[in-house]
Design a protein around this motif. Sequence first.
Motif, PDB file in Angstrom:
ATOM      1  N   SER A  87       1.039  -1.206  -0.161  1.00  0.00           N
ATOM      2  CA  SER A  87       0.081  -0.019  -0.062  1.00  0.00           C
ATOM      3  C   SER A  87       0.833   1.168   0.109  1.00  0.00           C
ATOM      4  N   VAL A  88       0.813   2.158  -0.960  1.00  0.00           N
ATOM      5  CA  VAL A  88       1.883   3.320  -1.224  1.00  0.00           C
ATOM      6  C   VAL A  88       1.103   4.480  -1.122  1.00  0.00           C
ATOM      7  N   ASP A  89       1.639   5.165   0.100  1.00  0.00           N
ATOM      8  CA  ASP A  89       1.139   6.596   0.435  1.00  0.00           C
ATOM      9  C   ASP A  89       2.207   7.682  -0.123  1.00  0.00           C
ATOM     10  N   GLY A  90       3.151   7.251  -0.670  1.00  0.00           N
ATOM     11  CA  GLY A  90       3.905   8.148  -1.503  1.00  0.00           C
ATOM     12  C   GLY A  90       5.087   7.408  -2.029  1.00  0.00           C
ATOM     13  N   ALA A  91       5.675   8.079  -3.135  1.00  0.00           N
ATOM     14  CA  ALA A  91       6.916   7.627  -3.631  1.00  0.00           C
ATOM     15  C   ALA A  91       7.415   8.602  -4.625  1.00  0.00           C
ATOM     16  N   SER A  92       7.670  10.007  -3.673  1.00  0.00           N
ATOM     17  CA  SER A  92       8.092  11.160  -4.344  1.00  0.00           C
ATOM     18  C   SER A  92       9.650  10.884  -4.449  1.00  0.00           C
ATOM     19  N   ASP A  93      10.088  10.049  -3.803  1.00  0.00           N
ATOM     20  CA  ASP A  93      11.768   9.820  -3.907  1.00  0.00           C
ATOM     21  C   ASP A  93      12.199   9.284  -5.121  1.00  0.00           C
ATOM     22  N   GLY A  94      11.309   9.137  -6.001  1.00  0.00           N
ATOM     23  CA  GLY A  94      11.652   8.429  -7.573  1.00  0.00           C
ATOM     24  C   GLY A  94      11.534   6.963  -7.430  1.00  0.00           C
ATOM     25  N   SER A  95      10.798   6.258  -6.434  1.00  0.00           N
ATOM     26  CA  SER A  95      10.750   4.845  -6.295  1.00  0.00           C
ATOM     27  C   SER A  95       9.626   4.304  -6.987  1.00  0.00           C
ATOM     28  N   GLU A  96       8.787   5.097  -7.610  1.00  0.00           N
ATOM     29  CA  GLU A  96       7.364   4.354  -8.396  1.00  0.00           C
ATOM     30  C   GLU A  96       7.874   3.324  -9.355  1.00  0.00           C
ATOM     31  N   PRO A  97       8.831   3.653 -10.254  1.00  0.00           N
ATOM     32  CA  PRO A  97       9.408   2.684 -11.226  1.00  0.00           C
ATOM     33  C   PRO A  97       9.954   1.472 -10.845  1.00  0.00           C
ATOM     34  N   ILE A  98      10.330   1.706  -9.615  1.00  0.00           N
ATOM     35  CA  ILE A  98      11.044   0.306  -8.949  1.00  0.00           C
ATOM     36  C   ILE A  98       9.795  -0.495  -8.463  1.00  0.00           C
ATOM     37  N   LEU A  99       9.068  -0.019  -7.982  1.00  0.00           N
ATOM     38  CA  LEU A  99       7.770  -0.720  -7.538  1.00  0.00           C
ATOM     39  C   LEU A  99       6.943  -1.282  -8.548  1.00  0.00           C
ATOM     40  N   LEU A 100       6.633  -0.558  -9.609  1.00  0.00           N
ATOM     41  CA  LEU A 100       6.201  -1.014 -10.898  1.00  0.00           C
ATOM     42  C   LEU A 100       6.837  -1.998 -11.447  1.00  0.00           C
ATOM     43  N   ASN A 101       8.099  -2.131 -11.566  1.00  0.00           N
ATOM     44  CA  ASN A 101       8.642  -2.797 -12.262  1.00  0.00           C
ATOM     45  C   ASN A 101       8.685  -4.116 -11.467  1.00  0.00           C
ATOM     46  N   MET A 102       8.881  -4.051  -9.980  1.00  0.00           N
ATOM     47  CA  MET A 102       8.969  -5.277  -9.046  1.00  0.00           C
ATOM     48  C   MET A 102       7.603  -6.181  -9.367  1.00  0.00           C
ATOM     49  N   GLU A 103       6.466  -5.429  -9.448  1.00  0.00           N
ATOM     50  CA  GLU A 103       4.968  -5.935  -9.677  1.00  0.00           C
ATOM     51  C   GLU A 103       4.873  -6.485 -11.120  1.00  0.00           C
ATOM     52  N   LYS A 104       5.390  -5.873 -12.053  1.00  0.00           N
ATOM     53  CA  LYS A 104       5.334  -6.349 -13.296  1.00  0.00           C
ATOM     54  C   LYS A 104       6.245  -7.806 -13.495  1.00  0.00           C
ATOM     55  N   LYS A 105       7.442  -7.768 -12.960  1.00  0.00           N
ATOM     56  CA  LYS A 105       8.229  -9.054 -12.849  1.00  0.00           C
ATOM     57  C   LYS A 105       7.853 -10.116 -11.910  1.00  0.00           C
ATOM     58  N   ASP A 106       6.997  -9.978 -10.951  1.00  0.00           N
ATOM     59  CA  ASP A 106       6.533 -11.143  -9.955  1.00  0.00           C
ATOM     60  C   ASP A 106       4.957 -10.753  -9.872  1.00  0.00           C
ATOM     61  N   CYS A 107       4.260 -11.884 -10.097  1.00  0.00           N
ATOM     62  CA  CYS A 107       2.757 -11.586 -10.108  1.00  0.00           C
ATOM     63  C   CYS A 107       2.200 -11.772  -8.483  1.00  0.00           C
ATOM     64  N   ARG A 108       3.144 -12.164  -7.711  1.00  0.00           N
ATOM     65  CA  ARG A 108       2.595 -12.194  -6.521  1.00  0.00           C
ATOM     66  C   ARG A 108       2.652 -10.839  -5.617  1.00  0.00           C
ATOM     67  N   ILE A 109       3.457  -9.950  -6.266  1.00  0.00           N
ATOM     68  CA  ILE A 109       3.241  -8.562  -5.735  1.00  0.00           C
ATOM     69  C   ILE A 109       1.976  -7.812  -6.200  1.00  0.00           C
ATOM     70  N   GLN A 110       1.591  -6.959  -5.537  1.00  0.00           N
ATOM     71  CA  GLN A 110       0.235  -6.111  -5.858  1.00  0.00           C
ATOM     72  C   GLN A 110       0.633  -4.685  -5.341  1.00  0.00           C
ATOM     73  N   VAL A 111       0.804  -3.910  -6.161  1.00  0.00           N
ATOM     74  CA  VAL A 111       0.971  -2.479  -5.519  1.00  0.00           C
ATOM     75  C   VAL A 111      -0.403  -1.671  -5.599  1.00  0.00           C
ATOM     76  N   ILE A 112      -0.723  -1.044  -4.596  1.00  0.00           N
ATOM     77  CA  ILE A 112      -2.160  -0.465  -4.347  1.00  0.00           C
ATOM     78  C   ILE A 112      -2.192   0.954  -3.980  1.00  0.00           C
ATOM     79  N   LYS A 113      -2.770   1.959  -4.378  1.00  0.00           N
ATOM     80  CA  LYS A 113      -2.711   3.073  -3.752  1.00  0.00           C
ATOM     81  C   LYS A 113      -3.177   3.363  -2.315  1.00  0.00           C
ATOM     82  N   GLY A 114      -2.356   3.954  -1.603  1.00  0.00           N
ATOM     83  CA  GLY A 114      -2.707   4.132  -0.165  1.00  0.00           C
ATOM     84  C   GLY A 114      -3.780   5.220   0.007  1.00  0.00           C
ATOM     85  N   PRO A 115      -4.190   5.230   1.289  1.00  0.00           N
ATOM     86  CA  PRO A 115      -5.230   6.388   1.671  1.00  0.00           C
ATOM     87  C   PRO A 115      -4.555   7.558   1.879  1.00  0.00           C
ATOM     88  N   GLY A 116      -3.255   7.769   2.228  1.00  0.00           N
ATOM     89  CA  GLY A 116      -2.638   9.050   2.360  1.00  0.00           C
ATOM     90  C   GLY A 116      -2.845   9.591   3.746  1.00  0.00           C
TER      91      GLY A 116
END
Length: 240
Positions: free
Chosen positions: A36-65
């Motif tokens: 659950s991602v509340d923020g990725a302003s450190d530039g890590s969003e591409p890292i998360l999305l790439n991990m999700e794409k490479k491994d179907c066990r990972i699910q990246v969802i939008k956090g409530p903030g």
Amino acid sequence: MKISVAMAYYNGGTYIEEQMDSILSQLGNQDEVIVSVDGASDGSEPILLNMEKKDCRIQVIKGPGKGVVKNFENAIRHCTGDIIYLSDQDDIWKPDKVKKVNAAFDNLEVKAILHDAEIIDENGKATGAESLFALRKSKPGILKNLIKNSYVGCCMAFRKELIPVICPIPKEMYMHDYWIGTAAEYMGQVCFLKDKLIGYRRHSSNVTQMTHGSIDFMVKKRIDIIRCLGLLKKRVREIG
């Protein structure tokens, strides 16, 4: 037995790949990691999305903030496993963590499990400090943990039957892990394993700190907790 890992994420690009590798290596094909991602302003969003794409066990969802407690709640609500492991974004799981924790759940009376942790620095090296259990004098008991909380979320796993009891987490609860641990106490047994099954990383950006707040703050937290315990007991009765 399906495993879900609930992770609250906020600008954790520095350590997330090392942590995720240590988790995924212990999971089966049917298991899942909910991030659950509340923020990725450190530039890590591409890292998360790439991990999700490479491994179907990972699910990246939008956090409530709305802060770390609600971010963990959001991750937990999306979990579909029989056992939910809580995970921080910056620790390192030891290779035998899942095996040892799952074995402890063979006792059906156990609703939640806590394990010890080795304190490591930002480079992943052991600091030589006392273990987390030693520092917090960890053991079960509602009164004991009201005085000093032993329920550190990154060392916790619990059964899915706790979800309707713990969710939603009251806004007065300052941390999710105490709330979950106390719910498990009301519903059955909490098992404390002496094994150090993660490297608990301490660095300048940690959300939780090893030191206490002011006396006024600590008193207010405990008053808020006591007010919430009635709600918790009511939910447990309703679930049966």
